[in-house]
Each structure stands twice: as C-alpha cells, then as structure tokens.
Design a protein around this motif. Structure first.
Motif, PDB file in Angstrom:
ATOM      1  N   ILE A  46       0.819  -1.211   0.000  1.00 45.99           N
ATOM      2  CA  ILE A  46       0.000   0.000   0.000  1.00 45.99           C
ATOM      3  C   ILE A  46       0.853   1.261   0.000  1.00 45.99           C
ATOM      4  CG2 ILE A  46      -1.602   1.353   1.414  1.00 45.99           C
ATOM      5  CD1 ILE A  46      -2.937  -1.394   2.104  1.00 45.99           C
ATOM      6  N   GLY A  47       1.922   1.269   0.776  1.00 48.42           N
ATOM      7  CA  GLY A  47       2.773   2.459   0.850  1.00 48.42           C
ATOM      8  C   GLY A  47       3.279   2.891  -0.510  1.00 48.42           C
ATOM      9  N   GLU A  48       3.725   1.948  -1.318  1.00 44.14           N
ATOM     10  CA  GLU A  48       4.256   2.273  -2.637  1.00 44.14           C
ATOM     11  C   GLU A  48       3.142   2.500  -3.660  1.00 44.14           C
ATOM     12  OE1 GLU A  48       6.807   0.033  -6.063  1.00 44.14           O
ATOM     13  OE2 GLU A  48       7.514  -0.170  -3.999  1.00 44.14           O
ATOM     14  N   VAL A  49       2.176   1.589  -3.705  1.00 44.27           N
ATOM     15  CA  VAL A  49       1.143   1.624  -4.749  1.00 44.27           C
ATOM     16  C   VAL A  49       0.225   2.836  -4.597  1.00 44.27           C
ATOM     17  CG1 VAL A  49      -0.880   0.409  -5.674  1.00 44.27           C
ATOM     18  CG2 VAL A  49       1.205  -0.864  -5.132  1.00 44.27           C
ATOM     19  N   TYR A  50      -0.140   3.165  -3.381  1.00 48.17           N
ATOM     20  CA  TYR A  50      -1.103   4.249  -3.170  1.00 48.17           C
ATOM     21  C   TYR A  50      -0.445   5.547  -2.705  1.00 48.17           C
ATOM     22  CZ  TYR A  50      -4.687   0.746  -3.813  1.00 48.17           C
ATOM     23  OH  TYR A  50      -5.477  -0.229  -4.352  1.00 48.17           O
ATOM     24  N   ILE A  51       0.324   5.497  -1.639  1.00 54.01           N
ATOM     25  CA  ILE A  51       0.808   6.725  -1.003  1.00 54.01           C
ATOM     26  C   ILE A  51       2.008   7.316  -1.739  1.00 54.01           C
ATOM     27  CG2 ILE A  51       1.696   7.712   1.142  1.00 54.01           C
ATOM     28  CD1 ILE A  51      -0.072   5.539   2.584  1.00 54.01           C
ATOM     29  N   ALA A  52       3.060   6.519  -1.955  1.00 52.86           N
ATOM     30  CA  ALA A  52       4.258   7.048  -2.616  1.00 52.86           C
ATOM     31  C   ALA A  52       3.992   7.450  -4.066  1.00 52.86           C
ATOM     32  CB  ALA A  52       5.397   6.025  -2.556  1.00 52.86           C
ATOM     33  N   SER A  53       2.963   6.875  -4.681  1.00 52.77           N
ATOM     34  CA  SER A  53       2.646   7.190  -6.079  1.00 52.77           C
ATOM     35  C   SER A  53       1.925   8.519  -6.228  1.00 52.77           C
ATOM     36  CB  SER A  53       1.777   6.081  -6.671  1.00 52.77           C
ATOM     37  OG  SER A  53       0.484   6.114  -6.087  1.00 52.77           O
ATOM     38  N   GLY A  54       1.542   9.136  -5.099  1.00 53.55           N
ATOM     39  CA  GLY A  54       0.845  10.409  -5.154  1.00 53.55           C
ATOM     40  C   GLY A  54      -0.632  10.313  -4.823  1.00 53.55           C
ATOM     41  N   GLY A  55      -1.075   9.140  -4.381  1.00 47.44           N
ATOM     42  CA  GLY A  55      -2.456   8.957  -3.952  1.00 47.44           C
ATOM     43  C   GLY A  55      -2.527   8.907  -2.446  1.00 47.44           C
ATOM     44  N   ASP A  56      -3.423   8.084  -1.915  1.00 45.03           N
ATOM     45  CA  ASP A  56      -3.537   7.936  -0.475  1.00 45.03           C
ATOM     46  C   ASP A  56      -4.327   6.671  -0.162  1.00 45.03           C
ATOM     47  OD1 ASP A  56      -3.144   8.535   2.209  1.00 45.03           O
ATOM     48  OD2 ASP A  56      -3.855  10.596   2.001  1.00 45.03           O
ATOM     49  N   PHE A  57      -4.277   6.257   1.081  1.00 43.20           N
ATOM     50  CA  PHE A  57      -5.047   5.103   1.544  1.00 43.20           C
ATOM     51  C   PHE A  57      -5.503   5.424   2.956  1.00 43.20           C
ATOM     52  CE2 PHE A  57      -6.247   0.845   2.676  1.00 43.20           C
ATOM     53  CZ  PHE A  57      -6.526   0.213   1.466  1.00 43.20           C
ATOM     54  N   ILE A  58      -6.818   5.327   3.187  1.00 41.38           N
ATOM     55  CA  ILE A  58      -7.432   5.730   4.442  1.00 41.38           C
ATOM     56  C   ILE A  58      -8.025   4.504   5.125  1.00 41.38           C
ATOM     57  CG2 ILE A  58      -9.247   7.171   5.473  1.00 41.38           C
ATOM     58  CD1 ILE A  58      -7.110   8.874   4.165  1.00 41.38           C
ATOM     59  N   VAL A  59      -7.880   4.443   6.441  1.00 46.47           N
ATOM     60  CA  VAL A  59      -8.497   3.373   7.227  1.00 46.47           C
ATOM     61  C   VAL A  59      -9.352   3.998   8.325  1.00 46.47           C
ATOM     62  CG1 VAL A  59      -6.655   1.694   6.770  1.00 46.47           C
ATOM     63  CG2 VAL A  59      -6.500   3.174   8.782  1.00 46.47           C
ATOM     64  N   ALA A  60     -10.331   3.218   8.790  1.00 51.92           N
ATOM     65  CA  ALA A  60     -11.161   3.643   9.919  1.00 51.92           C
ATOM     66  C   ALA A  60     -11.110   2.547  10.967  1.00 51.92           C
ATOM     67  CB  ALA A  60     -12.598   3.885   9.475  1.00 51.92           C
ATOM     68  N   HIS A  61     -10.937   2.960  12.205  1.00 49.89           N
ATOM     69  CA  HIS A  61     -10.889   2.031  13.334  1.00 49.89           C
ATOM     70  C   HIS A  61     -11.976   2.384  14.343  1.00 49.89           C
ATOM     71  CE1 HIS A  61      -6.757   1.182  11.998  1.00 49.89           C
ATOM     72  NE2 HIS A  61      -6.880   0.065  12.683  1.00 49.89           N
ATOM     73  N   ILE A  62     -12.478   1.366  14.993  1.00 53.94           N
ATOM     74  CA  ILE A  62     -13.248   1.530  16.228  1.00 53.94           C
ATOM     75  C   ILE A  62     -12.440   0.764  17.261  1.00 53.94           C
ATOM     76  CG2 ILE A  62     -15.370   1.043  17.471  1.00 53.94           C
ATOM     77  CD1 ILE A  62     -16.853   1.201  14.785  1.00 53.94           C
ATOM     78  N   GLY A  63     -11.845   1.489  18.186  1.00 54.36           N
ATOM     79  CA  GLY A  63     -10.891   0.863  19.096  1.00 54.36           C
ATOM     80  C   GLY A  63      -9.726   0.329  18.275  1.00 54.36           C
ATOM     81  N   SER A  64      -9.360  -0.918  18.495  1.00 55.36           N
ATOM     82  CA  SER A  64      -8.249  -1.506  17.740  1.00 55.36           C
ATOM     83  C   SER A  64      -8.718  -2.222  16.471  1.00 55.36           C
ATOM     84  CB  SER A  64      -7.487  -2.494  18.627  1.00 55.36           C
ATOM     85  OG  SER A  64      -8.353  -3.560  19.006  1.00 55.36           O
ATOM     86  N   ARG A  65     -10.009  -2.221  16.217  1.00 58.06           N
ATOM     87  CA  ARG A  65     -10.581  -2.974  15.090  1.00 58.06           C
ATOM     88  C   ARG A  65     -10.660  -2.122  13.827  1.00 58.06           C
ATOM     89  NH1 ARG A  65     -16.699  -5.368  15.376  1.00 58.06           N
ATOM     90  NH2 ARG A  65     -16.824  -6.200  13.269  1.00 58.06           N
ATOM     91  N   LEU A  66     -10.025  -2.584  12.766  1.00 58.19           N
ATOM     92  CA  LEU A  66     -10.126  -1.915  11.472  1.00 58.19           C
ATOM     93  C   LEU A  66     -11.499  -2.248  10.886  1.00 58.19           C
ATOM     94  CD1 LEU A  66      -7.665  -0.905   9.046  1.00 58.19           C
ATOM     95  CD2 LEU A  66      -9.251  -2.513   8.038  1.00 58.19           C
ATOM     96  N   VAL A  67     -12.313  -1.219  10.607  1.00 60.91           N
ATOM     97  CA  VAL A  67     -13.698  -1.444  10.198  1.00 60.91           C
ATOM     98  C   VAL A  67     -14.013  -0.961   8.787  1.00 60.91           C
ATOM     99  CG1 VAL A  67     -14.563  -1.496  12.567  1.00 60.91           C
ATOM    100  CG2 VAL A  67     -14.472   0.690  11.326  1.00 60.91           C
ATOM    101  N   ALA A  68     -13.150  -0.136   8.204  1.00 62.06           N
ATOM    102  CA  ALA A  68     -13.394   0.353   6.847  1.00 62.06           C
ATOM    103  C   ALA A  68     -12.083   0.852   6.257  1.00 62.06           C
ATOM    104  CB  ALA A  68     -14.442   1.466   6.849  1.00 62.06           C
ATOM    105  N   MET A  69     -12.048   0.899   4.920  1.00 63.29           N
ATOM    106  CA  MET A  69     -10.824   1.349   4.253  1.00 63.29           C
ATOM    107  C   MET A  69     -11.135   1.735   2.818  1.00 63.29           C
ATOM    108  SD  MET A  69      -8.918  -2.270   3.620  1.00 63.29           S
ATOM    109  CE  MET A  69      -9.312  -3.282   2.193  1.00 63.29           C
ATOM    110  N   GLY A  70     -10.188   2.437   2.211  1.00 60.13           N
ATOM    111  CA  GLY A  70     -10.279   2.765   0.796  1.00 60.13           C
ATOM    112  C   GLY A  70      -9.027   3.483   0.358  1.00 60.13           C
ATOM    113  N   GLY A  71      -8.744   3.396  -0.941  1.00 61.19           N
ATOM    114  CA  GLY A  71      -7.532   4.009  -1.468  1.00 61.19           C
ATOM    115  C   GLY A  71      -7.789   4.853  -2.700  1.00 61.19           C
ATOM    116  N   LEU A  72      -6.847   5.752  -2.962  1.00 61.13           N
ATOM    117  CA  LEU A  72      -6.804   6.551  -4.182  1.00 61.13           C
ATOM    118  C   LEU A  72      -5.493   6.256  -4.873  1.00 61.13           C
ATOM    119  CD1 LEU A  72      -7.757  10.195  -3.145  1.00 61.13           C
ATOM    120  CD2 LEU A  72      -9.097   8.663  -4.598  1.00 61.13           C
TER     121      LEU A  72
END
Length: 164
Positions: A46-72
């Motif tokens: 993800i770091g290379e494909v989304y973030i380093a390429s000029g996009g982004d990747f977002i996650v949502a947590h409730i406590g320690s649980r990852l509950v949603a995500m998406g990338g650009l």
C-alpha cells in the motif's frame, strides 16, 4: 454515538494484516473474490502503490478494530482511481463507507486531482447506491476479472482552476 468512536486516518504499515483480513472478509461477504496472486498485490504494498505514487489510503478504526478502508491511486495528473473500498460486513449501513469516501474525496482535492473514477461489480448494490448518492455518474459497463462491473466517474470541486 457510533460515529464518535470511529477514528479515520491514513494507512500505517502496521495496518497491513488487518487491511488484508478486511479485504477478504468484505469481498467474500458480497461474493466477489478475485484470484489469488496479482489481483490483490496492491494490498501487500500500500505504501508504494497508493501513497508514494501520489495517492492515499485511508483506514477507519473503532478501538483496535479496522472497520473500513479505501484508497486513491493516480491514473494521471488529473484523475485518481478509487480502489479497495471495504466496510466490515457486520457494520455496513452505518455511514462508514460514506466517511471513507468523503475523506478520500477531500484528499483528492488537496492532491489536486480533478476527477475520480471507479468501478464496482453489478452485484454490489449497496456500493452502487453509495456512489450514485455521492454524485458519481455511471459511464459504462464491462467485465473485469470475470465480473460484470459498472464504471463511474465524478468531477471534483474545490479547485483553483482558472480554465474552468
């Protein structure tokens, strides 16, 4: 309130295993599972494909649980592709997808993209409703990885573009 418990932030490498698990769980829940291997390699980098390429990747947590995500992921200087939108099946229809989508659209504006494109399968009716209610326009249908898909796009606002 449920939404107050949600923390939305940029992907961190420590999220990798949770991202993979959410991807598989959410995909299997709607009956969309691509082949192992190349189809999901982006989620292992993800770091290379989304973030380093000029996009982004977002996650949502409730406590320690990852509950949603998406990338650009950048398509070109003006267009970003929305990818890997996933919400925990047990928590769908509570606004998490809309929050991730809103965060990614805001990031796309900051990153100076003028539009977002995406595709979703014809069987993912909930995703279609989310995108269409958020201003995405159906452009065509086709096939990807053996699935019938709908291609969408949306022009973003908030640019200081003198041409228009």
């Amino acid at each position: 309130m449920f939404q107050d418990e949600v923390v939305v932030r940029r992907f961190d490498p420590t999220d990798t295993d949770d991202v993979w698990h959410l991807h598989r769980t959410a995909s299997q829940d709607v009956g969309v599972c691509g082949p192992e291997g190349g189809w999901a390699d982006d989620l292992r980098n993800i770091g290379e494909v989304y973030i380093a390429s000029g996009g982004d990747f977002i996650v949502a947590h409730i406590g320690s649980r990852l509950v949603a995500m998406g990338g650009l992921r950048p398509v070109d200087d003006d267009v970003a592709e929305l990818k890997r939108m996933r919400v925990d099946p047990a928590l769908q229809r509570r606004g998490l997808g809309r929050r991730i989508l809103g965060a990614l659209e805001a990031r796309a504006v900051v990153l100076q993209f003028k539009s977002i494109v995406l595709d979703t399968t014809t069987i993912q009716v909930g995703a279609q409703r989310l995108y269409e209610s958020s201003g995405y326009v159906r452009r065509k249908q086709g096939m990807l990885h053996g699935y019938a898909v709908i291609f969408y796009d949306k022009r973003l606002t908030g640019h200081d573009d003198p041409s228009g």
